[in-house]
Write a protein that holds these residues in place. Structure first.
Motif, mmCIF file in Angstrom:
data_model
loop_
_atom_site.group_PDB
_atom_site.id
_atom_site.type_symbol
_atom_site.label_atom_id
_atom_site.label_comp_id
_atom_site.label_asym_id
_atom_site.label_seq_id
_atom_site.Cartn_x
_atom_site.Cartn_y
_atom_site.Cartn_z
ATOM 1 N N GLY A 187 0.792 -1.223 0.000
ATOM 2 C CA GLY A 187 0.000 0.000 0.000
ATOM 3 C C GLY A 187 0.820 1.267 0.000
ATOM 4 N N VAL A 188 0.102 2.374 -0.142
ATOM 5 C CA VAL A 188 0.691 3.719 -0.138
ATOM 6 C C VAL A 188 -0.033 4.552 0.914
ATOM 7 C CG1 VAL A 188 1.105 5.829 -1.471
ATOM 8 C CG2 VAL A 188 1.261 3.593 -2.595
ATOM 9 N N VAL A 189 0.723 5.275 1.726
ATOM 10 C CA VAL A 189 0.138 6.197 2.699
ATOM 11 C C VAL A 189 0.518 7.603 2.281
ATOM 12 C CG1 VAL A 189 -0.073 6.843 5.117
ATOM 13 C CG2 VAL A 189 0.407 4.464 4.502
ATOM 14 N N LEU A 190 -0.494 8.411 2.029
ATOM 15 C CA LEU A 190 -0.288 9.757 1.522
ATOM 16 C C LEU A 190 -0.643 10.774 2.610
ATOM 17 C CD1 LEU A 190 -1.548 10.922 -1.989
ATOM 18 C CD2 LEU A 190 -1.585 12.431 -0.024
ATOM 19 N N PHE A 191 0.340 11.548 3.045
ATOM 20 C CA PHE A 191 0.115 12.632 3.998
ATOM 21 C C PHE A 191 0.042 13.938 3.214
ATOM 22 C CE2 PHE A 191 1.625 9.334 6.703
ATOM 23 C CZ PHE A 191 1.211 9.630 7.999
ATOM 24 N N ALA A 192 -1.099 14.620 3.281
ATOM 25 C CA ALA A 192 -1.300 15.862 2.532
ATOM 26 C C ALA A 192 -1.707 16.986 3.481
ATOM 27 C CB ALA A 192 -2.371 15.669 1.458
ATOM 28 N N GLY A 193 -1.331 18.192 3.117
ATOM 29 C CA GLY A 193 -1.668 19.353 3.940
ATOM 30 C C GLY A 193 -3.158 19.655 3.936
ATOM 31 N N LEU A 194 -3.615 20.226 5.027
ATOM 32 C CA LEU A 194 -5.016 20.641 5.131
ATOM 33 C C LEU A 194 -5.204 22.018 4.519
ATOM 34 C CD1 LEU A 194 -5.625 19.525 8.805
ATOM 35 C CD2 LEU A 194 -6.860 18.634 6.826
ATOM 36 N N PRO A 195 -6.327 22.268 3.860
ATOM 37 C CA PRO A 195 -6.591 23.614 3.343
ATOM 38 C C PRO A 195 -6.491 24.645 4.461
ATOM 39 C CG PRO A 195 -8.199 22.062 2.484
ATOM 40 C CD PRO A 195 -7.409 21.316 3.520
#
Length: 261
Positions: A187-195
């Motif tokens: 799998g892939v875990v994607l950490f993205a910034g919050l608006p």
């Protein structure tokens, strides 16, 4: 911060019989103002030194950097125990992709039965000797993630990415995210910034190429559908259960994706 100027005072006597009385009164009134100005100037100089000088003040600057523009990469390190609960054996061979990947790789290598590698998308001229040793050993590579990754399919059990995709346009995301899923087996875990989170400073734009685009969860979900990427349900539920128990409180958006088969 500009120095606060002390205003001039007219030297006028109260009764006219003692012409220097007004001047003495003016001096007594200006003394507190002068003291305040000196305190403000001293504070400005101290702050300036804190952000440019060595030692403890330099570490303050580095912490500010981590908690600002690179918050999601620091988040990955805090989330490692929860990720281990969610993925189990999937944490045996991990690839982290993102800025300051050396610190993440270092943290992962401290975990039992975990091998770790990293991809740094940006220049590392200012990296410390510890990070450069990772590069020389092949544990960390410097590579432009807008192009195919230099790994075979399913080279890693888990791929984690942080603070890198927010700086890519949809044109490159269409290629990069499926590429991350290609080199993963579990799998892939994607950490993205919050608006609304802090964006890159002007000084950093030459490094990242463009300001960060903090996208909403609905935007990312539409993107995953368009690129035929599916949610990794089982680890996602385990991750959410750990969060609900208070083991970890996300400060970034976290998405769990299936690998490409």
């Amino acid at each position: 911060m500009a120095r606060r100027q002390v205003g001039s005072t007219r030297r006028v006597g109260d009764g006219g019989s003692f012409p220097f009385a007004g001047a003495l009164h003016s001096k007594s009134r200006s003394s507190p103002l002068l003291s305040i100005c000196l305190v403000l100037v001293g504070a400005c100089l101290l702050i300036g030194y804190a952000y440019s000088g060595p030692g403890i003040f330099k570490s303050i600057k580095e912490v500010s950097k981590v908690t600002g523009d690179y918050s999601c990469t620091a988040e990955v390190q805090r989330a490692i125990p929860v990720l281990k609960k969610a993925y189990g054996d999937g944490m045996r061979k991990v690839l982290h992709v993102g800025p300051d990947t050396c610190s993440v790789v270092s943290s992962l290598l401290k975990e039992e039965e975990t091998e770790a590698w990293g991809v740094e998308p940006y220049d590392i001229e200012d990296a410390d000797s510890h990070c450069k040793s990772f590069v020389s050993k092949g544990l960390v590579r410097v590579a432009d993630i807008k192009f195919p990754l230099p790994y075979r399919a399913k080279s890693f059990s888990l791929v984690i990415v942080s603070d890198a995709l927010d700086y890519l346009s949809p044109k490159y995301l269409n290629k990069t995210v499926p590429e991350l899923a290609r080199v993963a087996s579990d799998g892939v875990v994607l950490f993205a910034g919050l608006p609304g989170q802090q964006r890159a400073k002007v000084a950093e734009l030459s490094k990242f190429g463009r300001p960060a685009k903090m996208r909403s969860a609905s935007w990312w979900n539409r993107f995953f559908v368009q690129t035929n990427l599916e949610e990794n349900d089982a680890p996602s539920k385990k991750f959410e259960q750990a969060v609900s128990k208070g083991l970890y409180k996300p400060a970034c958006q976290v998405f769990h994706l299936k690998p490409l088969h």
